[in-house]
Design an enzyme around this catalytic site. Structure first.
Site, PDB file in Angstrom:
ATOM      1  N   ASP A  35       0.853  -1.635   0.370  1.00  0.00           N
ATOM      2  CA  ASP A  35      -0.074   0.040   0.202  1.00  0.00           C
ATOM      3  C   ASP A  35       0.751   1.127  -0.318  1.00  0.00           C
ATOM      4  O   ASP A  35       1.712   1.504   0.723  1.00  0.00           O
ATOM      5  CB  ASP A  35      -0.735  -0.254   1.442  1.00  0.00           C
ATOM      6  CG  ASP A  35      -2.002   1.290   0.511  1.00  0.00           C
ATOM      7  OD1 ASP A  35      -3.156   1.213  -0.412  1.00  0.00           O
ATOM      8  OD2 ASP A  35      -1.928   2.469   2.181  1.00  0.00           O
ATOM      9  N   CYS A  75      -5.651   4.575  -4.061  1.00  0.00           N
ATOM     10  CA  CYS A  75      -6.446   2.537  -4.159  1.00  0.00           C
ATOM     11  C   CYS A  75      -7.480   2.087  -5.030  1.00  0.00           C
ATOM     12  O   CYS A  75      -7.143   0.868  -4.714  1.00  0.00           O
ATOM     13  CB  CYS A  75      -6.052   2.146  -2.659  1.00  0.00           C
ATOM     14  SG  CYS A  75      -6.954   3.858  -1.049  1.00  0.00           S
ATOM     15  N   LYS A 134      -5.871  -5.702   3.011  1.00  0.00           N
ATOM     16  CA  LYS A 134      -6.707  -4.785   2.693  1.00  0.00           C
ATOM     17  C   LYS A 134      -7.487  -4.885   1.492  1.00  0.00           C
ATOM     18  O   LYS A 134      -6.784  -5.469   0.622  1.00  0.00           O
ATOM     19  CB  LYS A 134      -6.058  -3.659   2.184  1.00  0.00           C
ATOM     20  CG  LYS A 134      -6.786  -2.559   2.239  1.00  0.00           C
ATOM     21  CD  LYS A 134      -6.184  -1.029   2.087  1.00  0.00           C
ATOM     22  CE  LYS A 134      -5.823   0.069   0.986  1.00  0.00           C
ATOM     23  NZ  LYS A 134      -5.375   0.998   1.003  1.00  0.00           N
ATOM     24  N   HIS A 136     -10.680  -2.829   0.656  1.00  0.00           N
ATOM     25  CA  HIS A 136     -10.957  -1.564   0.367  1.00  0.00           C
ATOM     26  C   HIS A 136     -11.923  -1.019  -0.927  1.00  0.00           C
ATOM     27  O   HIS A 136     -11.502  -0.225  -2.526  1.00  0.00           O
ATOM     28  CB  HIS A 136     -10.058  -0.325  -0.252  1.00  0.00           C
ATOM     29  CG  HIS A 136      -9.914   1.202  -0.052  1.00  0.00           C
ATOM     30  ND1 HIS A 136      -9.419   1.680   0.315  1.00  0.00           N
ATOM     31  CD2 HIS A 136     -10.923   1.462   0.150  1.00  0.00           C
ATOM     32  CE1 HIS A 136      -9.631   2.613   0.778  1.00  0.00           C
ATOM     33  NE2 HIS A 136     -11.145   2.490   1.032  1.00  0.00           N
ATOM     34  N   SER A 159      -8.493   1.552   3.974  1.00  0.00           N
ATOM     35  CA  SER A 159      -7.626   1.395   4.564  1.00  0.00           C
ATOM     36  C   SER A 159      -6.859   1.826   5.681  1.00  0.00           C
ATOM     37  O   SER A 159      -8.141   2.137   7.009  1.00  0.00           O
ATOM     38  CB  SER A 159      -6.349   3.439   4.496  1.00  0.00           C
ATOM     39  OG  SER A 159      -7.036   3.051   2.660  1.00  0.00           O
ATOM     40  N   ASP A 279      -0.031  -0.665  -5.111  1.00  0.00           N
ATOM     41  CA  ASP A 279      -1.346  -0.041  -5.293  1.00  0.00           C
ATOM     42  C   ASP A 279      -0.925   0.681  -6.149  1.00  0.00           C
ATOM     43  O   ASP A 279      -1.901   1.501  -7.032  1.00  0.00           O
ATOM     44  CB  ASP A 279      -2.387  -0.615  -4.518  1.00  0.00           C
ATOM     45  CG  ASP A 279      -1.864   0.556  -3.458  1.00  0.00           C
ATOM     46  OD1 ASP A 279      -1.184   1.005  -3.175  1.00  0.00           O
ATOM     47  OD2 ASP A 279      -2.506   1.047  -2.710  1.00  0.00           O
ATOM     48  N   ASN A 280      -0.182   2.123  -5.905  1.00  0.00           N
ATOM     49  CA  ASN A 280       0.040   3.129  -6.220  1.00  0.00           C
ATOM     50  C   ASN A 280       1.041   3.490  -5.448  1.00  0.00           C
ATOM     51  O   ASN A 280       1.775   2.757  -5.142  1.00  0.00           O
ATOM     52  CB  ASN A 280      -1.255   4.736  -6.543  1.00  0.00           C
ATOM     53  CG  ASN A 280      -1.462   4.078  -4.617  1.00  0.00           C
ATOM     54  OD1 ASN A 280      -2.440   3.811  -4.483  1.00  0.00           O
ATOM     55  ND2 ASN A 280      -0.598   4.982  -3.973  1.00  0.00           N
TER      56      ASN A 280
END
Length: 479
Positions: A35, A75, A134, A136, A159, A279-280
């Site tokens: 994350d 995310c 996670k 989300h 998150s 994720d980013n």
């Protein structure tokens, strides 16, 4: 030996070989998703601050992808894309009127149950499926992973920074951060310092329990996370050269080592494809390493910069993925679903259209394999800001400008063209030198607008996000 005996012997060898090939067990799949981890936060991707020996080992035994893309700088949309193989704009997971770009607790929105996830595709081939970490993509029961093809869920529904407080404009009080097993809360608030350790232990246990059948394990870690100070266990706290962020990164590296060692111990390594990524990009401010580094890329997470969208990826499958190699072709998270489906011989042709493409030839180092993508699109929520084709990335001359990694809000609309292969820091605007490339990429952008939409313009290929009636979501925790 007579000719007849020779022919019979060859026949037996071929028969046994064909039987052995037919009886070969199907591949297992594991996706390890961090994350907010930055492109340059680990040693295989250039970090000199963080010690990541297990990722070094994974890269030595596997293949680094240096132009692997998330579909969003935040995310919820990126995870929706990973799960479904679609741009978030196609499936309505890029924005909603209550939460904005990222789902918040007690939302009536989520991934539409009609969308088909990687887990659902693989279950058609009798795969065991689990998510540990996670989610989300919706915290109400109708949107939980157990309703989206996963046999087992252990983790948090959103998150780790979405803790008990009042935040939303509707006045809803966020509950204590819940740790869940399937659809039941087992701890609230959960101890965030133990999440990486507990996720890892649960993953090892689940792999052991399901080693006799093909399996898909999705392990989306909560860390380094969205908080100003990431969490790590006492074993790793204060041990890195980069404060809490570094401590968290080094614990994530430990987790990778535990997973790979366990696969080798159970003799599963040669038939388990492991993908490690983020994720980013990291949301670090310029010249700040305390919340991660996207260097040598330009920009921070939560934008349409390369530092937000291009994420580190290592693929590992000893004996099949060429060891110690690198792929610089454009690939995306959306490609995992069709790639896994093909490797598992799972038919998804009758499902709704997706945007991901098979990258098997790139994974396995096929000679002259190239990116299957003619174009890749960078959306800032509903607004299309940039398009990439080959080495060229064009920031479109848009107005009004939402948040932008290169332009001020009131800047005059003008194109920015970067060669993101040669100019990795996006410092040289080539728009005036290559007007024909600008024109070609603007044409590709118009294709995206027609199919996926742009700002207030609805795309022809857009599908509805999941939404519950407002009466079905009380302002208290529903679990």
């Amino acid at each position: 030996m007579t000719l007849r005996m020779r022919v019979f012997g060859i026949f037996v060898v071929l028969l046994l070989s064909s039987r052995g090939e037919a009886a070969a067990p199907p591949l297992n799949f594991i996706v390890l998703n961090c994350d907010n981890l930055g492109y340059g936060d680990t040693e295989p991707f250039g970090s000199t601050l963080h010690r990541t020996p297990h990722l070094n080992q994974m890269a030595t035994e596997g293949r680094r992808f240096t132009h692997f893309y998330s579909s969003a700088g935040v995310c919820t949309p990126s995870r929706a894309s990973l799960m479904t193989g679609c741009y978030a704009q196609r499936i309505g997971m890029h924005d909603n009127p209550r939460d904005g770009w990222v789902l918040r607790p007690l939302s009536r929105y989520g991934l539409n149950p009609t969308e088909v996830t990687i887990a659902e595709v693989l279950k058609r081939q009798n795969y065991a499926t689990a998510i540990i970490g996670k989610w989300h993509l919706g915290d109400q029961p109708e949107f939980l992973p157990t309703r989206q093809g996963f046999d087992f869920f252990f983790g948090i529904p959103y998150s780790d920074d979405m803790t008990e407080r009042t935040w939303n404009t509707d006045g809803s009080q966020w509950p204590p951060l819940p740790l869940m097993r399937n659809e039941r809360v087992i701890e609230a608030p959960c101890d965030r310092t133990t999440l990486t350790q507990r996720y890892t232990a649960q993953a090892l246990e689940w792999i052991s329990e399901n080693q006799q059948s093909p399996f898909f394990l999705y392990l989306p870690h909560a860390m380094p996370g969205s908080t100003a100070q990431p969490y790590s266990s006492t074993q790793f706290s204060g041990q890195s050269a980069n404060g809490p962020w570094g401590d968290s990164v080094e614990e994530l590296d430990w987790s990778v080592g535990q997973i790979l060692a366990h696969l080798k111990k159970l003799d599963l390594a040669s038939r388990t494809l492991v993908i490690w990524t983020s994720d980013n990009g990291a949301p670090s401010l310029p010249n700040s390493l305390k919340r991660g580094s996207n260097l040598p890329l330009h920009g921070r997470g939560y934008s349409t910069s390369e530092g937000a969208f291009r994420v580190p990826m290592i693929a590992w499958l000893p004996g099949r993925i060429p060891a110690g190699t690198e792929c610089a072709e454009l690939t995306t998270m959306m490609d995992l679903l069709p790639t896994f489906a093909k490797l598992a011989t799972a038919d998804h042709s009758s499902d709704a259209p997706i945007d991901g493409l098979d990258i098997g030839p790139l994974l396995f180092g096929a000679s002259n394999a190239q990116s299957p993508h003619a174009a890749f699109y960078y959306y800032d929520g509903p607004q299309l800001q940039a398009v990439r084709s080959g080495p060229w990335k064009l920031f479109l001359p848009i107005h009004p400008i939402r948040q932008h990694p290169h332009l001020a809000p009131h800047a005059a609309p003008s194109p920015l063209l970067f060669n993101v292969v040669e100019d990795v820091g996006c410092k040289q605007n080539q728009a005036l030198h290559y007007p024909e490339i600008v024109q070609r990429l603007e044409g590709l952008a118009e294709e995206a607008r027609r199919e996926l939409g742009d700002a207030e313009r609805l795309g022809a290929g857009r599908r509805e996000r999941g939404e519950l009636s407002s009466d079905s979501v009380p302002v208290a925790q529903t679990f």
